[in-house]
Design a protein around this motif. Structure first.
Motif, PDB file in Angstrom:
ATOM      1  N   ARG A   1      -4.052  -6.189  -6.711  1.00  0.00           N
ATOM      2  CA  ARG A   1      -4.107  -7.170  -5.961  1.00  0.00           C
ATOM      3  C   ARG A   1      -3.615  -7.317  -4.941  1.00  0.00           C
ATOM      4  O   ARG A   1      -3.755  -7.452  -3.854  1.00  0.00           O
ATOM      5  CB  ARG A   1      -4.353  -8.414  -6.974  1.00  0.00           C
ATOM      6  N   ALA A   2      -2.392  -6.918  -5.588  1.00  0.00           N
ATOM      7  CA  ALA A   2      -1.065  -7.324  -4.165  1.00  0.00           C
ATOM      8  C   ALA A   2      -1.583  -5.733  -2.857  1.00  0.00           C
ATOM      9  O   ALA A   2      -1.127  -6.429  -1.981  1.00  0.00           O
ATOM     10  CB  ALA A   2       0.354  -6.269  -4.735  1.00  0.00           C
ATOM     11  N   ASN A   3      -2.059  -5.200  -3.081  1.00  0.00           N
ATOM     12  CA  ASN A   3      -2.127  -4.013  -1.265  1.00  0.00           C
ATOM     13  C   ASN A   3      -4.088  -3.777  -1.534  1.00  0.00           C
ATOM     14  O   ASN A   3      -4.293  -2.779  -0.586  1.00  0.00           O
ATOM     15  CB  ASN A   3      -2.144  -2.418  -1.775  1.00  0.00           C
ATOM     16  N   ASP A   4      -5.102  -5.157  -1.703  1.00  0.00           N
ATOM     17  CA  ASP A   4      -6.365  -4.983  -1.479  1.00  0.00           C
ATOM     18  C   ASP A   4      -6.764  -3.964  -1.901  1.00  0.00           C
ATOM     19  O   ASP A   4      -8.232  -3.520  -2.066  1.00  0.00           O
ATOM     20  CB  ASP A   4      -6.264  -5.431  -0.714  1.00  0.00           C
ATOM     21  N   HIS A   5      -5.730  -3.122  -3.418  1.00  0.00           N
ATOM     22  CA  HIS A   5      -6.309  -2.123  -4.158  1.00  0.00           C
ATOM     23  C   HIS A   5      -7.208  -1.250  -3.552  1.00  0.00           C
ATOM     24  O   HIS A   5      -8.041  -0.016  -3.457  1.00  0.00           O
ATOM     25  CB  HIS A   5      -8.124  -2.956  -4.848  1.00  0.00           C
ATOM     26  N   GLN A   6      -6.454  -0.534  -2.747  1.00  0.00           N
ATOM     27  CA  GLN A   6      -5.725   0.671  -1.763  1.00  0.00           C
ATOM     28  C   GLN A   6      -4.519   0.559  -1.535  1.00  0.00           C
ATOM     29  O   GLN A   6      -3.012   0.454  -0.611  1.00  0.00           O
ATOM     30  CB  GLN A   6      -6.436  -0.027  -0.247  1.00  0.00           C
ATOM     31  N   THR A   7      -5.228   2.024  -1.985  1.00  0.00           N
ATOM     32  CA  THR A   7      -3.120   2.429  -2.042  1.00  0.00           C
ATOM     33  C   THR A   7      -2.110   3.767  -0.704  1.00  0.00           C
ATOM     34  O   THR A   7      -3.826   4.893  -0.818  1.00  0.00           O
ATOM     35  CB  THR A   7      -2.618   2.982  -3.354  1.00  0.00           C
TER      36      THR A   7
ATOM     37  N   PRO B   1      12.899  -2.550 -10.406  1.00  0.00           N
ATOM     38  CA  PRO B   1      11.837  -1.694 -10.406  1.00  0.00           C
ATOM     39  C   PRO B   1      10.585  -2.469 -11.348  1.00  0.00           C
ATOM     40  O   PRO B   1      10.626  -3.313 -12.338  1.00  0.00           O
ATOM     41  CB  PRO B   1      11.545  -0.641 -11.180  1.00  0.00           C
ATOM     42  N   SER B   2       8.849  -2.552 -10.555  1.00  0.00           N
ATOM     43  CA  SER B   2       8.188  -3.268 -10.634  1.00  0.00           C
ATOM     44  C   SER B   2       7.557  -2.708 -12.163  1.00  0.00           C
ATOM     45  O   SER B   2       6.133  -1.732 -11.684  1.00  0.00           O
ATOM     46  CB  SER B   2       6.953  -3.858  -9.688  1.00  0.00           C
ATOM     47  N   LEU B   3       7.692  -3.099 -13.146  1.00  0.00           N
ATOM     48  CA  LEU B   3       7.110  -1.777 -14.160  1.00  0.00           C
ATOM     49  C   LEU B   3       5.934  -2.392 -14.801  1.00  0.00           C
ATOM     50  O   LEU B   3       5.340  -2.020 -15.631  1.00  0.00           O
ATOM     51  CB  LEU B   3       8.143  -1.957 -15.422  1.00  0.00           C
ATOM     52  N   TRP B   4       5.465  -3.354 -14.647  1.00  0.00           N
ATOM     53  CA  TRP B   4       4.132  -3.979 -15.105  1.00  0.00           C
ATOM     54  C   TRP B   4       2.893  -3.957 -14.924  1.00  0.00           C
ATOM     55  O   TRP B   4       2.368  -4.629 -15.134  1.00  0.00           O
ATOM     56  CB  TRP B   4       4.763  -6.079 -14.911  1.00  0.00           C
ATOM     57  N   VAL B   5       3.347  -3.119 -13.411  1.00  0.00           N
ATOM     58  CA  VAL B   5       2.185  -2.815 -12.262  1.00  0.00           C
ATOM     59  C   VAL B   5       1.208  -2.174 -13.571  1.00  0.00           C
ATOM     60  O   VAL B   5       1.124  -1.355 -13.943  1.00  0.00           O
ATOM     61  CB  VAL B   5       2.290  -2.070 -11.400  1.00  0.00           C
ATOM     62  N   GLN B   6       0.010  -2.309 -13.136  1.00  0.00           N
ATOM     63  CA  GLN B   6      -1.418  -1.501 -13.453  1.00  0.00           C
ATOM     64  C   GLN B   6      -0.993  -1.191 -14.615  1.00  0.00           C
ATOM     65  O   GLN B   6      -1.549   0.088 -15.690  1.00  0.00           O
ATOM     66  CB  GLN B   6      -1.763  -0.090 -12.723  1.00  0.00           C
ATOM     67  N   ASP B   7      -1.186  -2.690 -15.490  1.00  0.00           N
ATOM     68  CA  ASP B   7      -0.781  -2.801 -17.240  1.00  0.00           C
ATOM     69  C   ASP B   7       0.589  -2.019 -17.875  1.00  0.00           C
ATOM     70  O   ASP B   7      -0.007  -1.830 -18.899  1.00  0.00           O
ATOM     71  CB  ASP B   7      -2.248  -2.609 -17.720  1.00  0.00           C
ATOM     72  N   GLY B   8       1.216  -1.208 -16.997  1.00  0.00           N
ATOM     73  CA  GLY B   8       3.006  -0.775 -17.463  1.00  0.00           C
ATOM     74  C   GLY B   8       2.719   0.395 -17.939  1.00  0.00           C
ATOM     75  O   GLY B   8       2.624   1.324 -18.499  1.00  0.00           O
ATOM     76  N   THR B   9       1.331   1.126 -16.196  1.00  0.00           N
ATOM     77  CA  THR B   9       0.828   2.690 -16.175  1.00  0.00           C
ATOM     78  C   THR B   9       2.616   3.533 -16.418  1.00  0.00           C
ATOM     79  O   THR B   9       2.502   4.247 -16.901  1.00  0.00           O
ATOM     80  CB  THR B   9       0.052   2.961 -15.100  1.00  0.00           C
ATOM     81  N   LEU B  10       3.584   2.882 -15.550  1.00  0.00           N
ATOM     82  CA  LEU B  10       4.321   3.458 -15.239  1.00  0.00           C
ATOM     83  C   LEU B  10       6.072   4.176 -16.288  1.00  0.00           C
ATOM     84  O   LEU B  10       6.198   4.810 -16.709  1.00  0.00           O
ATOM     85  CB  LEU B  10       5.742   2.802 -14.149  1.00  0.00           C
ATOM     86  N   MET B  11       5.052   3.381 -17.624  1.00  0.00           N
ATOM     87  CA  MET B  11       6.323   3.393 -19.298  1.00  0.00           C
ATOM     88  C   MET B  11       6.430   4.957 -19.466  1.00  0.00           C
ATOM     89  O   MET B  11       6.792   6.019 -20.345  1.00  0.00           O
ATOM     90  CB  MET B  11       5.773   2.527 -19.807  1.00  0.00           C
TER      91      MET B  11
ATOM     92  N   GLY C   1       1.359  -1.014  -0.027  1.00  0.00           N
ATOM     93  CA  GLY C   1       0.137   0.319   0.199  1.00  0.00           C
ATOM     94  C   GLY C   1       0.483   1.312  -0.280  1.00  0.00           C
ATOM     95  O   GLY C   1       0.139   2.409  -0.418  1.00  0.00           O
ATOM     96  N   ASP C   2       2.309   1.309   1.017  1.00  0.00           N
ATOM     97  CA  ASP C   2       2.576   2.566   0.976  1.00  0.00           C
ATOM     98  C   ASP C   2       3.691   2.915  -0.257  1.00  0.00           C
ATOM     99  O   ASP C   2       4.317   3.817  -0.690  1.00  0.00           O
ATOM    100  CB  ASP C   2       3.415   2.523   1.870  1.00  0.00           C
ATOM    101  N   TYR C   3       3.745   1.544  -1.114  1.00  0.00           N
ATOM    102  CA  TYR C   3       4.959   1.398  -1.927  1.00  0.00           C
ATOM    103  C   TYR C   3       4.209   1.911  -3.733  1.00  0.00           C
ATOM    104  O   TYR C   3       4.456   2.179  -4.246  1.00  0.00           O
ATOM    105  CB  TYR C   3       5.824   0.726  -1.916  1.00  0.00           C
ATOM    106  N   MET C   4       2.587   1.161  -3.404  1.00  0.00           N
ATOM    107  CA  MET C   4       2.487   0.950  -5.024  1.00  0.00           C
ATOM    108  C   MET C   4       1.290   1.992  -5.628  1.00  0.00           C
ATOM    109  O   MET C   4       0.849   2.222  -4.635  1.00  0.00           O
ATOM    110  CB  MET C   4       1.675   0.028  -5.185  1.00  0.00           C
TER     111      MET C   4
END
Length: 375
Positions: free
Chosen positions: A215-221, A282-292, A207-210
């Motif tokens: 799903r990994a943070n139970d959809h609550q950042t 870095p986990s660049l894959w998260v949120q369908d690659g939003t970080l790209m 939650g704090d990092y993402m």
């Protein structure tokens, strides 16, 4: 009609040696990253053979196999010499092979003594309250040799997953980044800094990092509040308590995996506070690659950005190669929107503290060499 196998495989033979305190009625299983560490799969059970325990299983060629032995549950996983969590075992499947496994201990048969601390003298441990999250953080500060007697001011690197930076007793599987040793060697060469290691907050790491609800943070950042804590509470506190260079150019964040995302999110969204970023694997894959596209959406013309990736990060060699290409592409797409990008490939590096420990000194040298560190 004969059909070719979906994936070419090679038989792996695992030969097991267990400690003397193992329960006489115990059953043993191989749990692997390919099966998300399921602890008691029936076809992964060892069988008695020639007075010992043996398991034969086919695994796909090119698999980056990570594995451990368990007695049938996550709690009864094999441990290190202190019956604490041990690092994963690893192998690349290139053909038939035999693997000899000597289990040192079982985690559920722990005598409570714990892994001894390796925290070096002079590292200060603080408890800092976050009004943004209404919670306390453990924070550890490393200062270079001679700091108490000096008057110089220093750049500061804030490290996520701070529990893994200095002390084997608190680190994941007993592996640390040895960040104080790396920084100490550079300080001796005339490139000093301060290190601020921010420990994870209980079970709130995802939650704090993402910054995305996944799903990994139970959809609550809680990432925006965590970054506000770093920027509005912790950094002013450190700047007031220690001899720092408080300007953005001399302040950096760094982290690995989800912590690498936290560093990217924090520095790109607040470039007036943070001047450099170290994104290790870095986990660049998260949120369908939003970080790209994140750097393009948050241009930071003065930010210096380090991005790296190991060649053995993934379940298969092909996955790992794709991860390296994605990280390289992220660096290339970010370059027009920041001051400088440094990209590094960790040859043979897995997704673990050992790999990040090896790559940290190069990042530190690059970061500090690009600064005017004189008071």
């Amino acid at each position: 009609m004969d059909f070719a196998p979906f994936m070419p495989a090679a038989e792996q033979t695992f030969v097991l040696d267990v400690p003397v305190n193992t329960p006489a009625d115990a059953h043993f299983y191989l749990q692997t990253g390919l099966e998300d560490y399921a602890p008691a799969l029936p076809d992964h059970q060892f069988e008695r053979e020639n007075g010992g325990w043996t398991l034969r299983l086919p695994f796909p060629l090119g698999a980056l196999l990570t594995y451990k032995v368990t007695r049938g549950s996550a709690e009864s996983e094999e441990g290190d010499e202190w019956s604490e969590r041990r690092p994963e075992r690893r192998t690349v499947i290139t053909g038939a092979a035999t693997h000899h496994i000597r289990v040192q201990s079982w985690m559920d048969l722990n005598d409570g003594s714990g892994r001894p601390s390796t925290l070096a003298a002079g590292i200060e441990t603080l408890t800092v309250h976050s009004p943004e999250l209404d919670d306390n953080f453990t924070v550890q500060i490393w200062t270079p040799h001679g700091y108490p007697e000096g008057r110089a001011r220093f750049p500061v690197l804030y490290l996520h997953d701070g529990q893994n930076m200095f002390d084997a007793a608190s680190s994941f599987a007993g592996e640390t980044w040895a960040a104080n040793e790396a920084a100490g060697k550079l300080a001796d060469e005339g490139l000093p800094c301060l290190l601020v290691a921010v420990h994870v907050r209980g079970q709130h790491r995802s939650g704090d990092y993402m910054p995305f609800a996944i799903r990994a943070n139970d959809h609550q950042t809680t990432a925006p509040a965590y970054q506000r804590f770093l920027t509005e509470t912790l950094k002013p506190y450190i700047d007031a308590r220690y001899r720092t260079r408080p300007e953005a150019a001399f302040a950096a964040q760094a982290g690995s995996s989800f912590g690498g995302v936290a560093a990217l999110h924090g520095t790109l969204t607040r470039p007036e506070v943070w001047g450099s970023c170290g994104a290790f694997s870095p986990s660049l894959w998260v949120q369908d690659g939003t970080l790209m596209n994140f750097a393009a959406q948050h241009p930071a013309p003065e930010l210096r950005l380090h991005v790296d990736m190991g060649t053995h990060e993934g379940q298969f060699v092909e996955d790992a190669a794709a991860g390296v290409r994605q990280a390289r592409w992220f660096a290339a797409r970010s370059a027009p929107h920041v001051r400088e990008v440094r990209f590094q490939i960790g040859e043979g590096h897995w997704h673990d503290e050992n790999a990040w420990r090896v790559r940290l000194p190069g990042f530190l040298r690059w970061w500090l060499s690009g600064l005017n560190t004189q008071p």
